[in-house]
Motif scaffolding. Structure first.
Motif, PDB file in Angstrom:
ATOM      1  N   UNK A 188       0.842  -1.197   0.000  1.00  0.00           N
ATOM      2  CA  UNK A 188       0.000   0.000   0.000  1.00  0.00           C
ATOM      3  C   UNK A 188       0.878   1.247   0.000  1.00  0.00           C
ATOM      4  N   UNK A 189       1.934   1.223   0.805  1.00  0.00           N
ATOM      5  CA  UNK A 189       2.869   2.347   0.820  1.00  0.00           C
ATOM      6  C   UNK A 189       3.445   2.610  -0.556  1.00  0.00           C
ATOM      7  N   UNK A 190       3.825   1.553  -1.249  1.00  0.00           N
ATOM      8  CA  UNK A 190       4.395   1.685  -2.587  1.00  0.00           C
ATOM      9  C   UNK A 190       3.366   2.248  -3.563  1.00  0.00           C
ATOM     10  N   UNK A 191       2.099   1.826  -3.421  1.00  0.00           N
ATOM     11  CA  UNK A 191       1.033   2.345  -4.279  1.00  0.00           C
ATOM     12  C   UNK A 191       0.929   3.870  -4.111  1.00  0.00           C
ATOM     13  N   UNK A 235      -2.384   0.634  14.474  1.00  0.00           N
ATOM     14  CA  UNK A 235      -1.258  -0.290  14.554  1.00  0.00           C
ATOM     15  C   UNK A 235      -0.520  -0.515  13.251  1.00  0.00           C
ATOM     16  N   UNK A 236      -0.991   0.105  12.157  1.00  0.00           N
ATOM     17  CA  UNK A 236      -0.397  -0.170  10.845  1.00  0.00           C
ATOM     18  C   UNK A 236       1.072   0.222  10.827  1.00  0.00           C
ATOM     19  N   UNK A 237       1.908  -0.727  10.491  1.00  0.00           N
ATOM     20  CA  UNK A 237       3.347  -0.474  10.512  1.00  0.00           C
ATOM     21  C   UNK A 237       3.925  -0.438   9.095  1.00  0.00           C
ATOM     22  N   UNK A 238       3.488  -1.375   8.261  1.00  0.00           N
ATOM     23  CA  UNK A 238       4.072  -1.497   6.926  1.00  0.00           C
ATOM     24  C   UNK A 238       3.989  -0.221   6.104  1.00  0.00           C
TER      25      UNK A 238
END
Lengths: 261, 271
Positions: B107-110, B209-212
């Motif tokens: 998701x971060x990459x998106x 809590x989302x870390x990625x």
């Protein structure tokens, strides 16, 4: 006239949301096979990035599958009989047990990973092996298997079937093998797909638990995003999509079938 | 073997795994949180220490914003998809739910592809306004990342709830002269409340809590998971990392438990 305007507005909004979700994924798939993303698709299409990722990360991808399948095996052995016992026993104790095993869904993976590191980080051999990652994945995915199987038991009145078999003189083990497991199949299948999908994509725990020699696919993705060219990172993401989308489709189809039944 | 012995045997593997690899480590984490130089004060420091408190507030505000916007987006889109039949509808539904299995890093990459230095939004704004807009690495990037993560989850729950709505109630309200707006406000939205509570709680707890996603995007945004990570790896500050983790877990668990008691149904977070 007015209702048509509202329809168009809602459609536009929904399309915008869909675009927000899908466009980056499409961009990534295109970038993964583009010679130079900065210059665009005109620079030509290539599989060189995919090949490069494969050469760099094949062991990582393979380990992901090993972990996912091992996680599935453990959750099957621990989860299916437990779901049966919890369902048949019922009552307050069973509910408490269910509550406790469901807790890892609420607690951030980072916290669970930290707890595991604090407790078992000193056991060098275990810490360095992929079993350490396996343990984290099992704790995280077990509730999905247990709940999925329990949901089936709740819908087919397994207790009557079980008692019927018992009255005919079948031993508990025999009943479990010949009556319970076959009837639980839809739940086991749904749970299994869920467990494999979640394990393949798990990052929060895995990033903390992994060592340089035990990397899984999402850990490799994070590596690639941090240090590689956009094309390589995209090619790696493309490989991830190719692996995860069929699982998702299978899950969706299973869900549809469950609704029709 | 007797039936009750067999049931005990069935539960044994689950109990052994849970005690050894979840309950014991969690107990250890809670103890470690109080084992720093400040003792139990380590837990209090989360609220009293300005830097930790600011991070906690940041995280809560971000999670709350994500929750509210996801609910709004999912309600508008879900209502539309559930109430109209048109060609391409099922494709649209599939598009809205397929990112469900993306891990936070992806998701971060998106978001980087959308709003990063070589991102689409930057290209478009440079063409249109002459200035490149890049917000992937700011708090806005994180916000959109969390939105990307939670919209597919929330929309599934909301659509299921809309499908179960009794349209007779809406028609009754309309026949009594209620405006379309009043029908939505007084009939539809209250009926959807349990779904809002359930899916909102999941969105909130997951965003807390989302870390990625934060790990991929946030180079200098203070959210709790990133703080825990840096305290643990860079500062090797075990006690603080542990006490922050316990607090984060408690908040997430409390939100879900509260939602469950409010909505009566089962609520489970994922991802």
């Amino acid at each position: 006239m007015r209702s048509r305007l509202i329809f168009a507005g809602q459609l536009g909004f929904t399309l915008l949301v869909a675009a927000f979700l899908v466009v980056p994924a499409v961009l990534s798939m295109v970038a993964g096979v583009t010679v130079n993303y900065f210059r665009g698709v005109q620079s030509g299409l290539t599989l060189q990035w995919v090949v490069q990722v494969w050469e760099l990360y094949a062991p990582t991808i393979a380990l992901s599958f090993v972990v996912a399948l091992a996680t599935l095996a453990v959750t099957l052995v621990a989860g299916v009989p437990a779901a049966y016992a919890l369902h048949v026993r019922g009552g307050r104790v069973a509910r408490a047990v269910e509550e406790i095993i469901t807790l890892p869904l609420a607690i951030p993976g980072l916290a669970i990973a930290l707890a595991l590191l604090l407790t078992y980080g000193g056991f060098g051999g275990f810490r360095r092996s992929w079993l350490f990652i396996l343990v984290g994945h099992v704790i995280f995915t077990l509730p999905f298997m247990v709940r999925s199987v329990m949901a089936v038991f709740a819908s087919i009145d397994i207790r009557t079937l079980d008692e019927g078999a018992a009255s005919l003189g079948a031993s508990p083990l025999r009943r479990f093998r010949d009556v319970i497991v076959p009837n639980a199949k839809p739940g086991i299948l749904a749970g299994a797909l869920m467990v494999v999908t979640l394990s393949l994509g798990e990052f929060n725990l895995t990033w903390m638990l992994h060592t340089p020699l035990t990397k899984t696919l999402p850990v490799g993705l994070a590596d690639a995003y941090a240090s590689m060219r956009l094309e390589v990172a995209s090619a790696y993401t493309l490989i991830f999509f190719v692996m995860i989308v069929p699982l998702l489709v299978a899950m969706q189809m299973l869900g549809d079938k469950g609704q029709q039944a | 073997m007797s039936q009750s012995n067999f049931l005990r045997l069935c539960l044994a593997p689950l109990l052994i795994l849970t005690v050894a690899f979840f309950l014991l480590p969690m107990a250890r984490l809670i103890v470690t949180g109080a084992a720093g130089p400040q003792g139990l004060g380590g837990y209090v420091a989360i609220v009293t220490e300005p830097r930790y408190r600011a991070t906690l507030i940041n995280t809560v505000v971000l999670a709350a914003a994500t929750t509210l916007v996801s609910l709004a987006v999912a309600t508008v889109a879900g209502m539309f998809l559930q109430r109209h039949r048109f060609p391409g509808r099922s494709v649209l539904i599939a598009m809205l739910t397929f990112p469900l299995a993306f891990p936070g890093v992806v998701v971060g990459f998106m978001i980087i592809l959308l709003a990063g230095r070589q991102g689409l939004i930057g290209d478009i704004t440079r063409l249109v306004a002459g200035e490149k807009v890049v917000f992937a690495y700011s708090i806005w990037g994180l916000f959109f990342g969390y939105l990307y993560f939670s919209v597919p989850r929330v929309i599934l729950t909301i659509m299921a709830a809309i499908q179960k709505l009794d349209r007779g109630l809406e028609e009754a309200a309309r026949s009594l002269g209620a405006s379309p707006f009043a029908v939505q406000r007084d009939v539809v939205l209250p009926a959807l409340k349990p779904a809002f509570v359930a899916s909102g709680a999941i969105a909130f707890a997951t965003a807390m809590g989302a870390f990625g996603t934060a790990f991929t995007l946030a180079t200098n945004i203070d959210v709790l998971p990133m703080l825990i990570y840096t305290e643990f790896t860079l500062a090797a500050n075990l006690a603080t990392a542990a006490s922050l983790s316990v607090s984060l877990g408690l908040i997430a668990w409390a939100i879900l438990a509260l939602a469950r008691s409010m909505s009566g149904g089962t609520v489970a977070a994922a991802g």
